[in-house]
Scaffold this motif. Structure first.
Motif, short mmCIF file in Angstrom:
data_model
loop_
_atom_site.label_atom_id
_atom_site.label_comp_id
_atom_site.label_asym_id
_atom_site.label_seq_id
_atom_site.Cartn_x
_atom_site.Cartn_y
_atom_site.Cartn_z
N ALA A 35 0.84 -1.21 0.00
CA ALA A 35 0.00 0.00 0.00
C ALA A 35 0.87 1.26 0.00
O ALA A 35 0.59 2.21 -0.75
CB ALA A 35 -0.94 -0.01 1.21
N ALA A 36 1.92 1.26 0.79
CA ALA A 36 2.81 2.42 0.84
C ALA A 36 3.56 2.58 -0.48
O ALA A 36 3.78 3.71 -0.94
CB ALA A 36 3.79 2.27 2.00
N PHE A 37 3.93 1.47 -1.11
CA PHE A 37 4.60 1.50 -2.40
C PHE A 37 3.69 2.15 -3.45
O PHE A 37 4.10 3.01 -4.21
CB PHE A 37 4.96 0.07 -2.80
CG PHE A 37 5.89 -0.07 -3.97
CD1 PHE A 37 6.67 0.96 -4.45
CD2 PHE A 37 5.99 -1.31 -4.60
CE1 PHE A 37 7.53 0.78 -5.53
CE2 PHE A 37 6.85 -1.50 -5.67
CZ PHE A 37 7.62 -0.45 -6.14
N ARG A 38 2.43 1.75 -3.45
CA ARG A 38 1.45 2.32 -4.39
C ARG A 38 1.31 3.83 -4.21
O ARG A 38 1.17 4.56 -5.18
CB ARG A 38 0.08 1.68 -4.18
CG ARG A 38 -0.08 0.35 -4.82
CD ARG A 38 -0.70 0.51 -6.19
NE ARG A 38 -0.91 -0.78 -6.78
CZ ARG A 38 -0.70 -1.05 -8.06
NH1 ARG A 38 -0.27 -0.12 -8.88
NH2 ARG A 38 -0.91 -2.24 -8.53
N LYS A 39 1.34 4.28 -2.97
CA LYS A 39 1.12 5.70 -2.66
C LYS A 39 2.39 6.55 -2.78
O LYS A 39 2.30 7.78 -2.80
CB LYS A 39 0.56 5.85 -1.25
CG LYS A 39 -0.83 5.31 -1.09
CD LYS A 39 -1.30 5.44 0.35
CE LYS A 39 -2.65 4.77 0.55
NZ LYS A 39 -3.08 4.81 1.94
N ALA A 40 3.55 5.92 -2.83
CA ALA A 40 4.82 6.65 -2.82
C ALA A 40 4.93 7.59 -4.02
O ALA A 40 4.61 7.21 -5.15
CB ALA A 40 5.99 5.67 -2.82
N SER A 41 5.40 8.80 -3.77
CA SER A 41 5.57 9.77 -4.86
C SER A 41 6.75 9.38 -5.75
O SER A 41 6.74 9.66 -6.94
CB SER A 41 5.76 11.18 -4.31
OG SER A 41 6.89 11.22 -3.47
N SER A 42 7.75 8.71 -5.18
CA SER A 42 8.87 8.20 -5.97
C SER A 42 8.92 6.68 -5.80
O SER A 42 9.36 6.17 -4.76
CB SER A 42 10.19 8.81 -5.50
OG SER A 42 11.27 8.15 -6.14
N LYS A 43 8.44 5.98 -6.82
CA LYS A 43 8.41 4.51 -6.75
C LYS A 43 9.82 3.93 -6.66
O LYS A 43 10.06 3.00 -5.90
CB LYS A 43 7.70 3.93 -7.98
CG LYS A 43 6.28 4.41 -8.19
CD LYS A 43 5.36 3.91 -7.12
CE LYS A 43 3.91 4.18 -7.46
NZ LYS A 43 3.39 5.44 -6.95
#
Length: 71
Positions: free
Chosen positions: A40-48
């Motif tokens: 979930a945090a990966f999906r939301k991260a501004s820099s993948k």
């Protein structure tokens, strides 16, 4: 999902398997036993790419699933 490093990601909650396709190579790697909150945090991260390097790379067992055949 615009990213210069990560083309796409997919997550299977039942198996906690995270699939990541990379831009430079086109290769797909599967990462095992990734918790749902990390996905979930990966999906939301501004820099993948930055998130991947800081929170996934070298932290989970992985293997190459699909290698791109384009040059």
């Amino acid at each position: 999902m615009p990213s210069t490093a990560i083309r796409n990601i997919d997550y299977q909650p039942a198996t906690r398997l995270l699939s990541v396709w990379f831009v430079p190579s086109g290769n797909r790697y599967d990462y095992e036993d990734v918790p749902p909150q990390v996905h979930a945090a990966f999906r939301k991260a501004s820099s993948k790419g930055r998130f991947f390097n800081e929170h996934i790379r070298d932290r989970y067992k992985y293997h190459l699933v699909e290698q791109s055949h384009s040059s």
